[in-house]
Enzyme design. Structure first.
Site, short mmCIF file in Angstrom:
data_model
loop_
_atom_site.label_atom_id
_atom_site.label_comp_id
_atom_site.label_asym_id
_atom_site.label_seq_id
_atom_site.Cartn_x
_atom_site.Cartn_y
_atom_site.Cartn_z
N CYS A 116 0.84 -1.06 0.09
CA CYS A 116 -0.08 0.02 0.02
C CYS A 116 1.03 1.20 0.12
O CYS A 116 2.03 1.17 0.42
CB CYS A 116 -0.75 -0.13 1.21
N ASP B 132 0.37 3.67 1.52
CA ASP B 132 0.03 4.21 2.88
C ASP B 132 1.43 4.86 3.43
O ASP B 132 2.55 3.70 3.65
CB ASP B 132 -0.52 3.36 3.94
N ARG C 183 2.78 4.79 6.32
CA ARG C 183 3.13 3.86 7.54
C ARG C 183 3.59 2.44 6.98
O ARG C 183 3.82 1.82 8.02
CB ARG C 183 1.76 4.01 8.48
N HIS D 43 -2.27 -4.15 4.62
CA HIS D 43 -2.16 -3.84 6.32
C HIS D 43 -3.48 -3.55 6.91
O HIS D 43 -4.35 -3.05 6.33
CB HIS D 43 -1.40 -2.50 6.31
N CYS E 232 -6.40 -0.23 6.59
CA CYS E 232 -6.02 0.27 5.41
C CYS E 232 -7.27 1.37 5.04
O CYS E 232 -8.44 0.95 4.92
CB CYS E 232 -5.69 -0.65 4.38
CO CO Z 1 -3.52 1.08 2.81
#
Ligand code: CO
Length: 233
Positions: free
Chosen positions: A44, A46, A48, A100, A103
């Site tokens: 992803c 993302d 993090r 994750h 998400c």
């Molecule tokens: Co995500």
């Protein structure tokens, strides 16, 4: 989290590069000449979920493709090009699809609100939900999101395996396994979803681009027995 200026980023960068060079003086020089990663990470976007840090790998050790909610779509030339280069040129041995928990893309797909263009992308995840809708009965929204994060990874692993790229590699006997993992934002731990696909026989017949006989005939042990093959010199 404090806002960082661009100057701070340059300063961080110099400290990082200097520290690595102090430890291994030839590190960047060697890396500039070639990369030979064993892993392709599809994860992803993302912020993090940084591939290298989570796996404890240095630059040069993992080839990375990231998009919203780690989706593999068969008409996405960006993702396909990354997979093709990783498999055909870099000869990675593992493709790791990592989702994750928590998400944002997956959780948005479970809702009915609109966020613009991205709704079209997230439709792929709504499809995952639809394929497994019965599993979502009686779950609260948190449990539903966790489950869809996991199922989404499993489905994207399938999509990777259904590409001609991965199947061509298997057909020529190149070792390549596709794995599904999920990462927990809350404690930084990676979980194995026990989805590991490393051969054509492990995918449904309808998605196979080659029949079993073709694959069988190309196996090294089989080829050694064919009379028309010249003796190895
Ligand atoms: Co995500």
């Amino acid at each position: 989290m404090p806002h960082r200026s661009l100057e701070a980023i340059f300063a961080n960068n110099r400290r990082w590069a200097d520290a690595l060079k102090a430890e291994q003086p030839d590190f960047f020089k060697t890396l500039a000449e070639q990369q030979a990663p064993d892993y392709l990470w599809i994860g992803c976007a993302d912020s993090r979920v940084p591939a290298n840090e989570i796996m404890g790998l240095l630059p040069g050790e993992v080839f990375v493709h990231r998009n919203v909610a780690n989706v593999v779509v068969h008409t996405d030339f960006n993702c396909l090009s990354v997979i093709q280069y990783a498999v055909d040129v870099l000869k990675v041995r593992h493709i790791i699809v990592t989702g994750h928990y928590g998400c944002g893309g997956v959780s948005a797909a479970l809702e009915n609100r609109t966020m613009g263009l991205i709704d079209n992308w997230l439709r792929n995840i709504k499809d995952v939900y639809t394929h497994h809708q019965h599993l979502f009965d009686h779950l609260d929204s948190h449990e539903a999101c966790d489950l869809l994060c996991e199922l989404n990874v499993c489905e994207q692993v399938d999509h990777v395996c259904h590409t001609t790229i991965v199947q061509d590699a298997w057909k020529r006997g190149q070792p390549l396994t596709v794995h599904g993992l999920v990462y927990s934002l809350e404690d930084g731990v990676l979980h194995d979803l026990s989805v590991n696909v490393s051969a054509m026989e492990e995918i449904p017949t309808i998605y196979r681009m080659y029949n079993d006989q073709e694959i069988f005939d190309r196996l090294p042990s089989r080829r050694r027995r064919l009379p028309q093959d010249p003796e190895p010199s």
